[in-house]
Design an enzyme around this catalytic site. Structure first.
Site, PDB file in Angstrom:
ATOM      1  N   HIS A  63       0.846  -1.187   0.000  1.00  0.00           N
ATOM      2  CA  HIS A  63       0.000   0.000   0.000  1.00  0.00           C
ATOM      3  C   HIS A  63       0.885   1.241   0.000  1.00  0.00           C
ATOM      4  CE1 HIS A  63      -3.892  -2.096   1.585  1.00  0.00           C
ATOM      5  NE2 HIS A  63      -3.828  -2.088   0.265  1.00  0.00           N
ATOM      6  N   ASP A  65       1.089   4.042   1.514  1.00  0.00           N
ATOM      7  CA  ASP A  65       1.619   4.656   2.733  1.00  0.00           C
ATOM      8  C   ASP A  65       2.777   3.876   3.341  1.00  0.00           C
ATOM      9  OD1 ASP A  65      -0.239   2.643   3.337  1.00  0.00           O
ATOM     10  OD2 ASP A  65      -0.813   3.535   5.247  1.00  0.00           O
ATOM     11  N   HIS A 138      -4.361  -8.825   6.450  1.00  0.00           N
ATOM     12  CA  HIS A 138      -4.738  -7.508   5.947  1.00  0.00           C
ATOM     13  C   HIS A 138      -5.520  -7.687   4.644  1.00  0.00           C
ATOM     14  CE1 HIS A 138      -4.730  -3.248   5.723  1.00  0.00           C
ATOM     15  NE2 HIS A 138      -3.772  -3.117   4.820  1.00  0.00           N
ATOM     16  N   ASP A 206      -0.911  -3.086  10.119  1.00  0.00           N
ATOM     17  CA  ASP A 206      -1.896  -3.377   9.074  1.00  0.00           C
ATOM     18  C   ASP A 206      -2.351  -4.834   9.114  1.00  0.00           C
ATOM     19  OD1 ASP A 206      -0.867  -0.818   8.420  1.00  0.00           O
ATOM     20  OD2 ASP A 206      -1.588  -1.063   6.369  1.00  0.00           O
ATOM     21  N   HIS A 265       0.933   3.907  13.624  1.00  0.00           N
ATOM     22  CA  HIS A 265       0.012   3.797  12.490  1.00  0.00           C
ATOM     23  C   HIS A 265      -1.403   4.258  12.858  1.00  0.00           C
ATOM     24  CE1 HIS A 265      -2.027   2.006   8.967  1.00  0.00           C
ATOM     25  NE2 HIS A 265      -0.826   2.071   8.399  1.00  0.00           N
TER      26      HIS A 265
END
Length: 302
Positions: A63, A65, A138, A206, A265
């Site tokens: 992902h 980020d 995730h 995540d 996070h």
């Protein structure tokens, strides 16, 4: 001794006072980076650490980020005159993703060595540090990481002398090698005491809570875990988006018997995560809401 810096603590998108999640560790002259979201190179600079010493980058997943800062970081490492190969590891698809990002970071003065994960658990070696990557839960394939520094037992000089083995062979026994000398076999257990407590750091973000996280984090000196939401009414969102609440992270830390918990996070909607510190401390006494740039030095026990 292990130096640790949590470079950024944000999830999804960077905020003016919160960079995206990334972790850096330094050990014995080498640096390890886990994840590289947008702006990671700036966070390394603010930390005061070197780009050139980064020898491995581990990705949890792809992902944006967690990986969008890679092209800029690679260029910065190249400008630091690095010529040694850089190892990059992560889930299957790593080569395709990194090479796509490298369209805007061509012509590096060093090679990139890739290792893609396909198994549920993978073991790596980083200059004597043991690393275990393990698959978590995730919305895309994602891994957590545990880093371990083992410590040998004490060398028993009197036992070594009693063997009548020349002193030049003692070092081999001390470092786990078997020695053959004048028809006899000498093994490390003849001169070495029980292994002493090492150092262990676990990083997990995540994911939903899983038993595999508990087993890998068990006994960690430091457990760095996502706590995306602190509000009690956000549990449904956490389950839907395959993330974790602060309360769930504290539960894992308690079950795993870790020494210290750092939460990271945070959701962009969580404007002031520090407001949840008292709640976190009540659930896990040595649990902390972290800010960008939090550092620590882990040392072997005397």
């Amino acid at each position: 001794m292990l130096d640790i810096c949590l470079l950024g603590t944000g999830g999804m998108l960077p905020l003016p006072n919160r960079a995206l999640t990334s972790l850096m560790l330094r050990y014995n002259g080498h640096s390890l980076l886990i994840d590289c979201g947008e702006g990671t190179q700036n966070q390394i600079r603010l930390c005061g650490w070197s780009f050139k010493d980064i020898d491995m980058i581990c990705f949890t997943h792809f992902h944006a980020d967690h990986i969008s800062g890679l092209p800029g970081l690679l260029l910065t490492i190249g400008n630091a005159d690095r010529t040694e190969p850089l190892k990059v590891v992560g889930p299957k698809g790593l080569i395709r993703v990194v090479n796509a990002l490298r369209i805007i970071a061509p012509g590096l003065p060093f090679d990139i060595e890739f290792e893609e994960f396909e198994e549920s658990e993978v073991r790596l070696d980083f200059y004597g540090m043991r690393i275990e990557a393990y698959k978590v839960n995730h919305s895309v394939t994602c891994y957590g990481y545990t880093m371990m520094l083992d410590r040998l037992g004490l060398f028993n000089v009197e036992a070594a002398k009693a063997l009548d083995l020349p002193v030049q062979y003692w070092g081999k026994l001390q470092h786990g090698e078997t020695v053959e000398y004048e028809g006899r076999t000498y093994t490390p257990d003849m001169v070495m005491g029980e292994a002493r407590k090492g150092l262990k750091v676990t990083y997990c973000t995540d994911t939903r809570p899983m038993e595999v996280i508990v087993s890998h984090a068990a006994g960690s000196d430091l457990f760095i875990c996502e706590g995306m939401y602190g509000e009690e009414d956000k549990l449904a969102d956490a389950k839907d988006k395959k993330h974790m609440t602060m309360q769930e992270a504290c539960g894992i830390a308690k079950e795993a018997g870790v020494r210290e918990l750092w939460l990271t996070h945070y959701s962009p909607a969580t404007v002031r995560p520090q407001e949840f510190q008292s709640m976190v401390s009540g659930l896990f006494e040595t649990g902390y809401i972290c800010r960008d740039g939090r550092k620590t030095v882990l040392k072997f026990e005397d």
